[in-house]
Design a protein around this motif. Structure first.
Motif, PDB file in Angstrom:
ATOM      1  N   UNK A 137      -4.685  -2.861  -5.986  1.00  0.00           N
ATOM      2  CA  UNK A 137      -6.120  -3.124  -5.894  1.00  0.00           C
ATOM      3  C   UNK A 137      -6.402  -4.110  -4.759  1.00  0.00           C
ATOM      4  N   UNK A 138      -7.108  -3.642  -3.775  1.00  0.00           N
ATOM      5  CA  UNK A 138      -7.555  -4.490  -2.671  1.00  0.00           C
ATOM      6  C   UNK A 138      -8.640  -3.733  -1.913  1.00  0.00           C
ATOM      7  N   UNK A 139      -9.397  -4.455  -1.097  1.00  0.00           N
ATOM      8  CA  UNK A 139     -10.380  -3.815  -0.224  1.00  0.00           C
ATOM      9  C   UNK A 139      -9.656  -3.310   1.011  1.00  0.00           C
ATOM     10  N   UNK A 140      -9.861  -2.030   1.336  1.00  0.00           N
ATOM     11  CA  UNK A 140      -9.130  -1.433   2.447  1.00  0.00           C
ATOM     12  C   UNK A 140     -10.075  -0.630   3.325  1.00  0.00           C
ATOM     13  N   UNK A 141      -9.840  -0.712   4.629  1.00  0.00           N
ATOM     14  CA  UNK A 141     -10.601   0.100   5.569  1.00  0.00           C
ATOM     15  C   UNK A 141     -10.020   1.488   5.747  1.00  0.00           C
ATOM     16  N   UNK A 142      -8.844   1.714   5.176  1.00  0.00           N
ATOM     17  CA  UNK A 142      -8.201   3.024   5.232  1.00  0.00           C
ATOM     18  C   UNK A 142      -8.862   3.921   4.193  1.00  0.00           C
ATOM     19  N   UNK A 143      -9.540   5.016   4.599  1.00  0.00           N
ATOM     20  CA  UNK A 143     -10.254   5.845   3.625  1.00  0.00           C
ATOM     21  C   UNK A 143      -9.343   6.465   2.583  1.00  0.00           C
ATOM     22  N   UNK A 144      -8.113   6.798   2.959  1.00  0.00           N
ATOM     23  CA  UNK A 144      -7.182   7.386   1.985  1.00  0.00           C
ATOM     24  C   UNK A 144      -6.785   6.349   0.934  1.00  0.00           C
ATOM     25  N   UNK A 145      -6.448   5.150   1.405  1.00  0.00           N
ATOM     26  CA  UNK A 145      -6.085   4.100   0.451  1.00  0.00           C
ATOM     27  C   UNK A 145      -7.270   3.738  -0.435  1.00  0.00           C
ATOM     28  N   UNK A 146      -8.482   3.743   0.114  1.00  0.00           N
ATOM     29  CA  UNK A 146      -9.676   3.420  -0.670  1.00  0.00           C
ATOM     30  C   UNK A 146      -9.861   4.414  -1.818  1.00  0.00           C
ATOM     31  N   UNK A 148       0.801  -1.220   0.000  1.00  0.00           N
ATOM     32  CA  UNK A 148       0.000   0.000   0.000  1.00  0.00           C
ATOM     33  C   UNK A 148       0.830   1.265   0.000  1.00  0.00           C
ATOM     34  N   UNK A 149       2.125   1.178  -0.392  1.00  0.00           N
ATOM     35  CA  UNK A 149       2.965   2.387  -0.430  1.00  0.00           C
ATOM     36  C   UNK A 149       2.385   3.419  -1.385  1.00  0.00           C
ATOM     37  N   UNK A 150       2.000   2.967  -2.592  1.00  0.00           N
ATOM     38  CA  UNK A 150       1.420   3.882  -3.579  1.00  0.00           C
ATOM     39  C   UNK A 150      -0.061   4.073  -3.281  1.00  0.00           C
ATOM     40  N   UNK A 151      -0.461   5.331  -3.040  1.00  0.00           N
ATOM     41  CA  UNK A 151      -1.852   5.607  -2.684  1.00  0.00           C
ATOM     42  C   UNK A 151      -2.539   6.521  -3.678  1.00  0.00           C
ATOM     43  N   UNK A 152      -1.803   7.021  -4.656  1.00  0.00           N
ATOM     44  CA  UNK A 152      -2.397   7.911  -5.654  1.00  0.00           C
ATOM     45  C   UNK A 152      -1.874   7.506  -7.025  1.00  0.00           C
ATOM     46  N   UNK A 153      -2.390   8.149  -8.054  1.00  0.00           N
ATOM     47  CA  UNK A 153      -1.944   7.872  -9.419  1.00  0.00           C
ATOM     48  C   UNK A 153      -0.779   8.804  -9.747  1.00  0.00           C
ATOM     49  N   UNK A 176      -7.418   6.001  -3.268  1.00  0.00           N
ATOM     50  CA  UNK A 176      -6.376   5.645  -4.232  1.00  0.00           C
ATOM     51  C   UNK A 176      -6.772   4.473  -5.102  1.00  0.00           C
ATOM     52  N   UNK A 177      -7.430   3.482  -4.509  1.00  0.00           N
ATOM     53  CA  UNK A 177      -7.882   2.305  -5.262  1.00  0.00           C
ATOM     54  C   UNK A 177      -8.932   2.698  -6.294  1.00  0.00           C
ATOM     55  N   UNK A 178      -9.862   3.577  -5.899  1.00  0.00           N
ATOM     56  CA  UNK A 178     -10.879   4.043  -6.855  1.00  0.00           C
ATOM     57  C   UNK A 178     -10.243   4.809  -8.009  1.00  0.00           C
ATOM     58  N   UNK A 179      -9.244   5.617  -7.699  1.00  0.00           N
ATOM     59  CA  UNK A 179      -8.541   6.340  -8.767  1.00  0.00           C
ATOM     60  C   UNK A 179      -7.786   5.375  -9.681  1.00  0.00           C
ATOM     61  N   UNK A 180      -7.263   4.322  -9.087  1.00  0.00           N
ATOM     62  CA  UNK A 180      -6.572   3.313  -9.893  1.00  0.00           C
ATOM     63  C   UNK A 180      -7.542   2.651 -10.869  1.00  0.00           C
ATOM     64  N   UNK A 181      -8.743   2.319 -10.396  1.00  0.00           N
ATOM     65  CA  UNK A 181      -9.739   1.692 -11.275  1.00  0.00           C
ATOM     66  C   UNK A 181     -10.160   2.659 -12.382  1.00  0.00           C
ATOM     67  N   UNK A 182     -10.300   3.949 -12.054  1.00  0.00           N
ATOM     68  CA  UNK A 182     -10.663   4.941 -13.073  1.00  0.00           C
ATOM     69  C   UNK A 182      -9.555   5.073 -14.111  1.00  0.00           C
ATOM     70  N   UNK A 183      -8.300   5.042 -13.653  1.00  0.00           N
ATOM     71  CA  UNK A 183      -7.173   5.125 -14.586  1.00  0.00           C
ATOM     72  C   UNK A 183      -7.140   3.910 -15.509  1.00  0.00           C
ATOM     73  N   UNK A 184      -7.470   2.746 -14.973  1.00  0.00           N
ATOM     74  CA  UNK A 184      -7.510   1.540 -15.803  1.00  0.00           C
ATOM     75  C   UNK A 184      -8.535   1.664 -16.912  1.00  0.00           C
ATOM     76  N   UNK A 185      -9.698   2.224 -16.592  1.00  0.00           N
ATOM     77  CA  UNK A 185     -10.746   2.376 -17.598  1.00  0.00           C
ATOM     78  C   UNK A 185     -10.355   3.366 -18.682  1.00  0.00           C
TER      79      UNK A 185
END
Length: 440
Positions: free
Chosen positions: A284-293, A259-264, A295-304
């Motif tokens: 990409x993983x399910x995380x309870x950390x709101x900041x990491x979450x 989880x080192x990388x949290x942004x795009x 980052x994961x959503x931004x990662x999915x948007x970047x993939x699309x």
């Protein structure tokens, strides 16, 4: 447009009554500094500095003086219009490239009546107004000035030399021919004579298909901004390390901590003369950390939004990413040596597989960029051509009514004129020419 009497007694044309000047070469100091002038007073200003006008279009070595003081020993050129880059009288001073020399000459020019410093893109704007080039060529020239890769240079050069302008002119000629056939049919109908109504329909139908094919080409923005390559996968898959290896520098923080990388993270890069924009993303993983979450959503948007997805995981990429490049990362580790299930084995640590990955990216990118000889359309050009195609589609749909058909064809012609700078797009010109440096 005013008629101007030049110092050699000939007449010229100018879009305004003033004359502009600017340093048109590179940053100072330099071996040579080129100062350009354009406008009705260019010849008079040159004569003031050099004592007399040289033979047109032939370099002459003169001592430049102002108020009796010698400024520099320079090559000068007198370029009478309208056969110049701007369509106006022009002059060039090829000076020694010291800051003090250029400053002294610019000060002397500024003291001359009706001379002023040029604004950004003003030389090219005057060329547009004087029909020395159209807006597509001006945009191509702006792209050429900003080109950083070989393919950007080639496509921009083709546009600046009128490649798209010639294509649009050919479409326009075909439309004019179809419009003439329609008008002739209307005239013949008024005289109770028959006309072949299929001829303009066939011409407009074929042209519509051709223009739609042009709209389907890869956009210029992809060429200018770079192919979007997104590195994605679970945490600790080696995405950041791979990005650093491809970039040849430590652009991203890479640690064993999940989880080192949290942004795009975006990194521009040229590979094989092709511009790329690499994206490092959160694992990409399910995380309870709101900041990491986030980052994961931004990662999915970047993939699309990716043009090419590089997937670093032992499991297949998500279904919506068919065609992703599947990587078998960290192949230097003993338990991961070799290739698995057709995946490309890569090690950011040893460099294994990196050249194969670069070659694969270049191969994929070539299918996403304009082919040799094709014009790349920017958003403004696509919008105008799409509007023209819409009018032609309306014309074909209402072909039974010759008057409506002719009106839509005429509207399509107006839209095509906008591609080259006609049809009332003055409000767009400031945006286009602000991309230029002052000396262009």
């Amino acid at each position: 447009m005013a008629s101007i009497v030049r110092p050699d007694g000939q007449s010229s044309q100018s879009v305004s009554g003033d004359t502009i000047f600017a340093l048109s070469s590179g940053a100072l100091p330099a071996g040579i500094a080129v100062v350009r002038m354009s406008g009705p007073q260019a010849g008079e200003a040159l004569r003031h500095l050099a004592g007399a006008l040289p033979e047109p279009r032939r370099a002459s070595l003169r001592t430049l003086r102002d108020e009796g003081d010698a400024l520099d020993r320079a090559l000068i050129l007198w370029l009478p219009g309208p056969g110049t880059a701007t369509g106006e009288d022009m002059a060039e001073l090829h000076l020694h490239g010291g800051r003090a020399v250029v400053a002294a000459v610019e000060t002397a020019l500024e003291r001359q009546p009706k001379l002023r410093r040029a604004e950004a893109g003003e030389f090219t704007r005057r060329a547009l107004y004087n029909d020395r080039l159209d807006l597509t060529a001006a945009e191509g020239l702006a792209d050429l000035l900003e080109a950083e890769t070989e393919i950007q240079r080639r496509v921009a050069l083709a546009a600046s030399e009128g490649g798209l302008a010639r294509e649009v002119a050919r479409w326009r000629d075909k439309l004019l021919g179809a419009a003439a056939l329609v008008e002739a049919g209307i005239d013949l109908a008024a005289e109770d004579e028959a006309a072949d109504v299929n001829l303009p329909l066939e011409a407009v139908g074929a042209l519509t298909v051709e223009m739609e094919a042009a709209l389907a080409r890869p956009p210029a923005e992809r060429l200018r901004d770079g192919i979007r390559v997104v590195l994605a996968g679970p945490v600790n898959a080696g995405k950041s390390s791979l990005l650093n290896a491809l970039a040849g520098r430590d652009a991203a923080i890479a640690t064993p901590v999940a989880g080192t990388t949290r942004d795009v993270l975006e990194v521009p890069l040229a590979i094989g003369g092709i511009p790329f924009l690499l994206f490092d993303t959160a694992g990409l993983r399910t995380s309870g950390d709101p900041v990491e979450a986030i980052g994961v959503e931004r990662a999915r948007a970047a993939m699309l939004a990716a043009d090419i997805l590089v997937w670093l995981d032992d499991e297949p990429a998500p279904e919506q990413h068919e065609g992703a490049i599947h990587i078998w990362p960290r192949c230097d580790l003993p338990d991961r040596a070799g290739s698995r299930n057709g995946r490309l084995a890569v090690s950011a640590l040893t460099g294994a597989g990196l050249e194969d990955l670069r070659n694969l990216l270049v191969t994929r990118a070539r299918d996403l960029l304009p082919r040799e000889g094709e014009s790349a359309l920017n958003l403004r050009q696509r919008s105008a051509i799409a509007a023209a195609v819409g009018e032609l589609r309306h014309a074909l749909a209402q072909a039974a009514d010759e008057l409506l058909f002719a009106e839509h064809v005429r509207s399509a012609l107006v839209r095509l004129e906008q591609v080259g700078g006609g049809g009332g797009i003055e409000d767009l010109l400031d945006t286009v020419f602000n991309r230029f440096c002052v000396g262009k």
